[in-house]
Design a protein around this motif. Structure first.
Motif, PDB file in Angstrom:
ATOM      1  N   SER A  91      -8.243  10.131 -10.715  1.00 37.98           N
ATOM      2  CA  SER A  91      -7.852   8.769 -11.109  1.00 37.98           C
ATOM      3  C   SER A  91      -6.340   8.612 -11.129  1.00 37.98           C
ATOM      4  O   SER A  91      -5.804   7.539 -10.852  1.00 37.98           O
ATOM      5  N   GLN A  94      -4.963   7.455  -7.750  1.00 38.47           N
ATOM      6  CA  GLN A  94      -5.424   6.206  -7.142  1.00 38.47           C
ATOM      7  C   GLN A  94      -4.372   5.103  -7.145  1.00 38.47           C
ATOM      8  O   GLN A  94      -4.251   4.332  -6.190  1.00 38.47           O
ATOM      9  N   GLN A  95      -3.601   5.021  -8.218  1.00 34.88           N
ATOM     10  CA  GLN A  95      -2.573   3.980  -8.285  1.00 34.88           C
ATOM     11  C   GLN A  95      -1.498   4.219  -7.220  1.00 34.88           C
ATOM     12  O   GLN A  95      -1.080   3.284  -6.517  1.00 34.88           O
ATOM     13  N   LEU A  97      -1.880   5.886  -4.435  1.00 36.21           N
ATOM     14  CA  LEU A  97      -2.476   5.690  -3.113  1.00 36.21           C
ATOM     15  C   LEU A  97      -2.650   4.210  -2.800  1.00 36.21           C
ATOM     16  O   LEU A  97      -2.494   3.782  -1.658  1.00 36.21           O
ATOM     17  N   ALA A  98      -2.974   3.408  -3.822  1.00 33.14           N
ATOM     18  CA  ALA A  98      -3.123   1.963  -3.611  1.00 33.14           C
ATOM     19  C   ALA A  98      -1.794   1.342  -3.183  1.00 33.14           C
ATOM     20  O   ALA A  98      -1.757   0.496  -2.280  1.00 33.14           O
ATOM     21  N   ALA A  99      -0.703   1.783  -3.808  1.00 37.67           N
ATOM     22  CA  ALA A  99       0.610   1.277  -3.419  1.00 37.67           C
ATOM     23  C   ALA A  99       0.996   1.765  -2.026  1.00 37.67           C
ATOM     24  O   ALA A  99       1.599   1.033  -1.241  1.00 37.67           O
ATOM     25  N   ARG A 101      -0.974   2.349   0.499  1.00 41.11           N
ATOM     26  CA  ARG A 101      -1.735   1.662   1.549  1.00 41.11           C
ATOM     27  C   ARG A 101      -1.131   0.303   1.919  1.00 41.11           C
ATOM     28  O   ARG A 101      -1.486  -0.256   2.942  1.00 41.11           O
ATOM     29  N   GLY A 102      -0.265  -0.213   1.120  1.00 42.20           N
ATOM     30  CA  GLY A 102       0.377  -1.481   1.450  1.00 42.20           C
ATOM     31  C   GLY A 102       1.801  -1.322   1.930  1.00 42.20           C
ATOM     32  O   GLY A 102       2.537  -2.303   2.002  1.00 42.20           O
ATOM     33  N   GLU A 106       1.827   4.295   4.651  1.00 48.06           N
ATOM     34  CA  GLU A 106       0.373   4.457   4.760  1.00 48.06           C
ATOM     35  C   GLU A 106      -0.008   5.432   5.869  1.00 48.06           C
ATOM     36  O   GLU A 106      -1.041   6.113   5.784  1.00 48.06           O
ATOM     37  N   ARG A 162      -6.430   0.747  10.235  1.00 47.22           N
ATOM     38  CA  ARG A 162      -6.061  -0.091   9.086  1.00 47.22           C
ATOM     39  C   ARG A 162      -4.545  -0.246   8.997  1.00 47.22           C
ATOM     40  O   ARG A 162      -4.029  -1.345   8.763  1.00 47.22           O
TER      41      ARG A 162
END
Length: 400
Positions: A91, A94-95, A97-99, A101-102, A106, A162
Motif C-alpha cells: 500500500s 501505491q501513492q 506509483l499513481a503519481a 503513471r501521470g 511512467e 498506456r
C-alpha cells in the motif's frame, strides 16, 4: 532481508537490482557456454558438466567457479525479485506509483516486464545446467517458454501503450523533462523479449515452433529499432538544449545492453535460418556485425564515462554518500559488455582462427573480460548494500 531507506520512495528502478543480478548469473553461464564442450547441444547441460568434471582436466577449476556463480547470483536475483514484487504490491507504494503513471517517468514501469523476461532466461539456464535429463524434454519446454514470454510481452505492450497513448492524446511533452535517455527502458524490455523469443527460433527442431518464435522475435526487434530512433532523436536533442538530467545519468549507457541483446537475437535468428531454411550468415558477415556492435558499445561506454567524470555521478553514487535506485542502471552495461565480448572473442577471434583456443593470448582476452565482469559484480554488491541492506544505527545519548 532487504529494506529500502525510508527517505527514498519506492520506484520501479529498484527492479534493476534484480535485473542486474540475473544478468550477472547469465554472465557466469558464458564461461560454461564457451569453455565446456557440449557437442550435440547448442548450450551446456547437466550431462556436459558431469562429463567435464569426470575428465579431470583444468576445466574442473572453471566448474568450481562458474557453476556456483550462476547458482548464487540466480538466488540473489530471485530474492530481489520477490522483494520487488512485495514492495510493488504494498500500500505504501501505491501513492507513488499513481503519481508516476501521470508523469513522463511512467515509462520506468517497463523495468518490470524487462526483469520478468530476464527471470525466464535465468530459469532456462538453471534448468539446463542443474536438472539432469531436462534437455531431453526441451522441445516440450519451448512452447511453455513462448507462452511465458507472450504473457510478459502483453504486459509490456499494455504499459508502453498506456504511456505512449497518454502522451499522444493529452500532449504536454516538454523537452526540459526529457533531457535524458531513460525512455530507452522500453527498448530494453522489447529487446529482452526479442532475444527470449529468438531462443526457441534458434534451438527448436520443430519447424513450426521455430518459425512462430522467429516471427515474434522479429516483431519485437522492429519495435526496438523504431522506438530507439525516436528516443535517441528526441533525447539527444533535449540534452543538447538543456543538458543531461544528473539523476538520469545511467540512462546514457542503456544503449549498451540493448545492443548486446539485439546482437544475440540476430545470431540466434541466423542459427535458426541455417537449420530450417539453409540460410544464415557467413563468417565474414558475423565478423562485421559483431565487431560493429562491440565497437559501438565501447564508444557509448567511453562517452558515458566522460559525462560521469564531468558530473561526478560514479564518484558520488558508488563511493560517495548519494543514494538512488536509478544507479542500479549502471550494472547492465557492464554485464552486456562482458557477454558481447565473449561472443565477439569466440566467434570472431577464435572462430576466425586468429587466436588459438586456450593459449596465452586466449586467456589474456578472457582475463580482460573477467575484470569487467568482476568490477560489475562489485558495483552490484556495493549498491545493494548501500540501498537495500545498510542500516543507519542511532545510539541514544550519542546521536541525539
Amino acid at each position: 532481508m532487504f529494506q529500502r531507506a525510508g527517505d527514498i520512495p519506492y520506484q520501479p528502478s529498484y527492479w534493476l537490482a534484480a535485473l542486474g543480478a540475473g544478468g550477472l548469473s547469465i554472465s557466469f553461464f558464458m564461461y560454461l557456454m564457451w569453455l565446456v564442450p557440449h557437442a550435440g547441444s547448442p548450450m551446456p547441460t547437466w550431462e556436459h558438466l558431469q562429463t567435464a568434471w569426470q575428465a579431470d582436466t583444468p576445466l574442473r577449476a572453471l566448474l568450481l567457479v562458474a557453476a556456483p556463480g550462476v547458482a548464487l547470483l540466480a538466488l540473489l536475483h530471485f530474492l530481489l525479485l520477490a522483494w520487488n514484487i512485495r514492495e510493488y504490491r504494498s500500500s505504501a507504494a501505491q501513492q507513488a506509483l499513481a503519481a508516476l503513471r501521470g508523469s513522463p517517468g511512467e515509462v520506468q514501469l517497463m523495468a518490470i516486464p524487462l526483469t520478468l523476461a530476464m527471470t525466464v532466461n535465468v530459469c532456462f539456464a538453471l534448468g539446463a545446467l542443474f536438472v539432469p535429463g531436462l534437455w531431453s524434454l526441451v522441445e516440450y519446454l519451448f512452447p511453455l517458454a513462448l507462452l511465458a514470454f507472450l504473457a510478459i510481452a502483453w504486459s509490456a505492450l499494455r504499459i508502453y501503450g498506456r504511456y505512449l497513448g497518454r502522451m499522444l492524446v493529452q500532449g504536454g511533452y516538454r523537452s526540459e523533462e526529457h533531457n535524458h535517455l531513460s525512455p530507452l527502458m522500453a527498448v530494453f524490455a522489447f529487446a529482452m523479449l526479442s532475444v527470449g523469443f529468438a531462443a526457441p527460433a534458434a534451438m527448436s527442431h520443430v519447424k513450426l515452433v521455430s518459425v512462430l518464435a522467429a516471427i515474434l522475435s522479429i516483431l519485437f526487434l522492429v519495435l526496438s529499432l523504431v522506438v530507439t530512433v525516436v528516443v535517441l532523436v528526441t533525447g539527444i536533442s533535449a540534452m543538447m538544449s538543456h543538458g543531461l538530467q544528473p539523476q538520469a545519468t545511467p540512462s546514457i549507457w542503456m544503449l549498451v545492453p540493448i545492443l548486446t541483446l539485439l546482437g544475440i537475437e540476430w545470431l540466434r535468428l541466423q542459427h535458426g535460418l541455417s537449420h530450417h531454411f539453409s540460410g544464415g550468415a557467413s563468417s565474414g558477415t558475423i565478423f562485421v556485425t559483431l565487431t560493429g556492435i562491440f565497437m559501438l558499445q565501447l564508444g557509448v561506454l567511453l562517452l558515458g564515462y566522460r559525462v560521469m567524470q564531468l558530473n561526478g555521478y560514479l564518484r558520488s553514487h558508488l563511493s560517495g554518500r548519494e543514494r538512488s535506485p536509478v544507479s542500479f542502471g549502471l550494472i547492465c552495461p557492464g554485464v552486456a559488455l562482458f557477454v558481447m565480448g565473449m561472443f565477439w572473442w569466440h566467434l570472431v577471434w577464435v572462430g576466425g582462427g586468429l587466436i588459438r583456443p586456450f593459449g596465452a593470448a586466449y586467456w589474456a582476452g578472457i582475463a580482460l573480460l573477467a575484470a569487467i565482469q568482476l568490477a560489475t559484480l562489485a558495483a552490484l554488491l556495493r549498491l545493494t548494500w548501500n540501498l537495500l541492506l545498510h542500516r543507519n544505527v542511532r545510539i541514544a545519548g550519542v546521536d541525539g
